[in-house]
Scaffold this motif. Structure first.
Motif, PDB file in Angstrom:
ATOM      1  N   ARG A 136      -5.669  33.919  11.730  1.00 32.52           N
ATOM      2  CA  ARG A 136      -6.172  34.264  10.404  1.00 32.52           C
ATOM      3  C   ARG A 136      -7.312  35.286  10.518  1.00 32.52           C
ATOM      4  NH1 ARG A 136      -5.342  31.652   5.589  1.00 32.52           N
ATOM      5  NH2 ARG A 136      -4.219  30.039   6.760  1.00 32.52           N
ATOM      6  N   ARG A 149      -7.534  33.792  -8.527  1.00 29.67           N
ATOM      7  CA  ARG A 149      -7.116  34.006  -7.154  1.00 29.67           C
ATOM      8  C   ARG A 149      -5.743  34.666  -7.141  1.00 29.67           C
ATOM      9  NH1 ARG A 149      -7.114  28.733  -3.648  1.00 29.67           N
ATOM     10  NH2 ARG A 149      -9.362  29.093  -3.834  1.00 29.67           N
ATOM     11  N   GLN A 150      -5.551  35.621  -6.208  1.00 29.46           N
ATOM     12  CA  GLN A 150      -4.253  36.275  -6.032  1.00 29.46           C
ATOM     13  C   GLN A 150      -3.711  35.938  -4.658  1.00 29.46           C
ATOM     14  OE1 GLN A 150      -6.051  40.317  -7.566  1.00 29.46           O
ATOM     15  NE2 GLN A 150      -3.837  40.510  -7.520  1.00 29.46           N
ATOM     16  N   GLU A 151      -2.421  35.596  -4.596  1.00 29.74           N
ATOM     17  CA  GLU A 151      -1.766  35.324  -3.331  1.00 29.74           C
ATOM     18  C   GLU A 151      -0.467  36.104  -3.278  1.00 29.74           C
ATOM     19  OE1 GLU A 151      -1.254  31.205  -2.562  1.00 29.74           O
ATOM     20  OE2 GLU A 151      -3.374  30.704  -2.835  1.00 29.74           O
ATOM     21  N   ASN A 159       2.423  38.435  -0.300  1.00 28.82           N
ATOM     22  CA  ASN A 159       2.795  38.888   1.040  1.00 28.82           C
ATOM     23  C   ASN A 159       2.613  40.388   1.146  1.00 28.82           C
ATOM     24  OD1 ASN A 159       3.542  36.247   1.623  1.00 28.82           O
ATOM     25  ND2 ASN A 159       5.685  36.594   1.059  1.00 28.82           N
ATOM     26  N   GLY A 168       0.746  37.144   5.063  1.00 31.03           N
ATOM     27  CA  GLY A 168       0.390  36.540   3.793  1.00 31.03           C
ATOM     28  C   GLY A 168      -1.074  36.766   3.514  1.00 31.03           C
ATOM     29  N   TYR A 169      -1.438  36.880   2.239  1.00 31.91           N
ATOM     30  CA  TYR A 169      -2.838  37.123   1.909  1.00 31.91           C
ATOM     31  C   TYR A 169      -3.260  36.251   0.731  1.00 31.91           C
ATOM     32  CZ  TYR A 169      -1.076  40.039  -1.927  1.00 31.91           C
ATOM     33  OH  TYR A 169      -0.433  40.494  -3.056  1.00 31.91           O
ATOM     34  N   ARG A 170      -4.554  36.037   0.644  1.00 28.94           N
ATOM     35  CA  ARG A 170      -5.142  35.360  -0.502  1.00 28.94           C
ATOM     36  C   ARG A 170      -6.434  36.100  -0.842  1.00 28.94           C
ATOM     37  NH1 ARG A 170      -6.502  29.165   0.116  1.00 28.94           N
ATOM     38  NH2 ARG A 170      -8.227  29.992   1.350  1.00 28.94           N
ATOM     39  N   ASP A 213      -9.682  36.159  -3.350  1.00 35.59           N
ATOM     40  CA  ASP A 213     -10.465  35.331  -4.270  1.00 35.59           C
ATOM     41  C   ASP A 213     -11.707  36.113  -4.690  1.00 35.59           C
ATOM     42  OD1 ASP A 213     -11.635  33.386  -5.738  1.00 35.59           O
ATOM     43  OD2 ASP A 213     -11.806  31.910  -4.139  1.00 35.59           O
ATOM     44  N   GLU A 271      -8.435  36.456   2.761  1.00 33.79           N
ATOM     45  CA  GLU A 271      -7.915  35.825   3.971  1.00 33.79           C
ATOM     46  C   GLU A 271      -6.490  36.316   4.198  1.00 33.79           C
ATOM     47  OE1 GLU A 271      -8.263  31.646   4.256  1.00 33.79           O
ATOM     48  OE2 GLU A 271     -10.321  31.570   3.464  1.00 33.79           O
TER      49      GLU A 271
END
Length: 482
Positions: free
Chosen positions: A18, A65-67, A69, A79-81, A83, A92
């Protein structure tokens, strides 16, 4: 190549699970539960927003929050997140599938290039001490040829030097972040930079004039990394060469007690103390222990046995080094700085138990130095500390460098000798009694800053305007000049 690709490439190379990016924080990788910091400055929110746009294809709305690929140029999936709404803007990224190396190419994008030059693990190899980057060594040689006292390096900016107290640009190339980070001599200094944002150390460089010891502070700032370098004289100069009064040598004659040299940063306190220790070394057999951060001047045994210890490398702290010194049977102890309650308390104890202790303190005057020591302690202890100071303090020297008519620098010196009257003023907290003793204590070797400045004016070394700019009591100076 996008800025995020630089981080993804490093993430894949290090087999990290990560990548964590937070606003105003240094980025780090997570690998097998271990956090691996990157040797780079904290990222501003505007850079994080740019990275978020690269990942999500749009500007974060700042609320939720956005999540999703993200596919790198080589097809590797991540993958991403994102915030943006918490206490910090946070991103992240984690690997989705088998990781292949990310493309090496870097576009003509200054921001991407800057990140690429920074984003290396903190444990990456750096230059060997004494084998500095050739360009930086050339910059230092140029600064030394100009008699500069300090050199300032900032990534992406032309170097500057301090000459005769003024900051002036240097005709040399701007250093890169990698060159500045390459100054760090070992893993301990790299860890210190990552943990505290700055690292202070001294190394030996080969210069055009031969080996030279350099004190260096590397630090992070808003736009990258920077370093302040101070070349240290190879030879310890005598007091006369420093334009200091010869009667300061009497400070070395005390059998015990505390002697303080105070002044602002860069006023020559360490050099004055080095000259006093060198005088002891040449005139009498003594055991001398110095505790410094870092060691600047290197002493060679002449008549004394001298042990120099560096905070971090040889001792944990000034206070712990001083407590250990009390079991090592020294006659003289030099402390690079009295910076906290534990160190000051240990120094007073050492002075009371028969040792001659030299130390530096940041204060603007001799009387202010006494107040600063007392104020470090809680209120209920201050009466006891005043009694300790009255018994153990022998003298306080306060010095500041002032510009001369010939565009050089010369020290103006204030000297307080602790006579019975001064000791009573310290014990009772009557600062005005101490000041009055300095005004009338010429026979005991005392001198006020204003009298020192007036003497320099009469000797035509400085002009009146310079004297008034540096005086603390302008009326007293005016009276002395008249």
């Amino acid at each position: 190549m996008a800025v995020i690709d630089t981080f993804l490439k490093l993430m894949v190379e290090k087999r990290a699970e990560r990548l964590v990016l937070g606003s105003d924080k240094v980025p780090f990788l997570l690998k097998a539960g271990e956090s691996i910091g990157l040797s780079m400055p904290a990222l501003r929110e505007d850079m994080l927003r740019r990275i978020a746009r690269e990942l999500a294809g749009q500007e974060p709305d700042g609320t939720g929050r956005q999540e999703g690929n993200f596919e790198a140029a080589d097809g590797t999936g991540f993958g991403y997140r994102i915030d943006p709404g918490g206490p910090e803007f946070r991103i992240e990224v984690h690997v989705l599938g088998a990781a292949a190396p990310v493309a090496e190419a870097v576009e003509d994008d200054p921001l991407a290039q800057a990140v690429a030059s920074f984003a290396k693990p903190a444990a990456a190899p750096v230059a060997t001490p004494g084998r500095a980057d050739p360009d930086l060594r050339a910059t230092l040689d140029l600064a030394l040829s100009l008699d500069a006292t300090d050199v300032f390096l900032s990534s992406g900016k032309p170097p500057r030097v301090r000459r005769n107290g003024a900051i002036v640009p240097l005709d040399a190339d701007s250093p890169t972040p990698g060159q500045i980070l390459g100054l760090l001599p070992d893993e301990a200094s790299r860890e210190e930079l990552g943990r505290t944002g700055s690292a202070d150390f001294a190394i030996r460089w080969e210069t055009a004039d031969g080996p030279r010891r350099i004190r260096i502070n590397v630090f992070r700032h808003l736009d990258g990394v920077a370093a302040a370098l101070r070349p240290i004289r190879l030879r310890i100069p005598p007091l006369a060469e420093l334009s200091l009064p010869e009667d300061l040598l009497k400070l070395a004659d005390f059998a015990n007690g505390l002697v303080l040299v105070t002044g602002a940063s860069g006023s020559g306190k360490s050099t004055t103390l080095a000259a006093l220790v060198d005088h002891i070394n040449r005139t009498r057999p003594r055991h001398v222990i110095t505790i410094e951060d870092p060691i600047e001047y290197e002493h060679r045994d002449i008549r004394c046995l001298i042990h120099q210890r560096e905070v971090g490398a040889n001792v944990e702290s000034f206070a712990s080094g001083l407590r250990a010194a009390l079991r090592e049977n020294p006659d003289v102890i030099l402390l690079g700085e009295l910076r906290d309650l534990d160190t000051i308390s240990a120094a007073l104890t050492a002075a009371e138990t028969g040792h001659l202790v030299f130390g530096t303190l940041h204060s603007g005057s001799a009387t202010a130095a006494i107040g600063r020591i007392v104020d470090v302690f809680p209120g209920h202890q201050q009466g006891h500390i005043r009694s300790q100071l009255a018994l153990s303090l022998r003298a306080v020297i306060s010095q500041r460098l002032v510009p001369t008519r010939s565009r050089g620098l010369i020290p103006a010196v204030e000297k307080l000798v602790v006579t019975p009257g001064v000791a009573n003023g310290i014990r009772e907290g009557h600062d005005h009694h101490i000041r009055n003793a300095m005004l009338t204590g010429g026979e005991e070797g005392m001198i006020t800053l204003e009298r020192s400045l007036s003497n320099l004016v009469r000797e035509r070394l400085i002009d009146r305007d310079t004297a008034f700019r540096h005086a603390m009591d302008r009326k007293a100076l005016e009276h002395l000049l008249e």
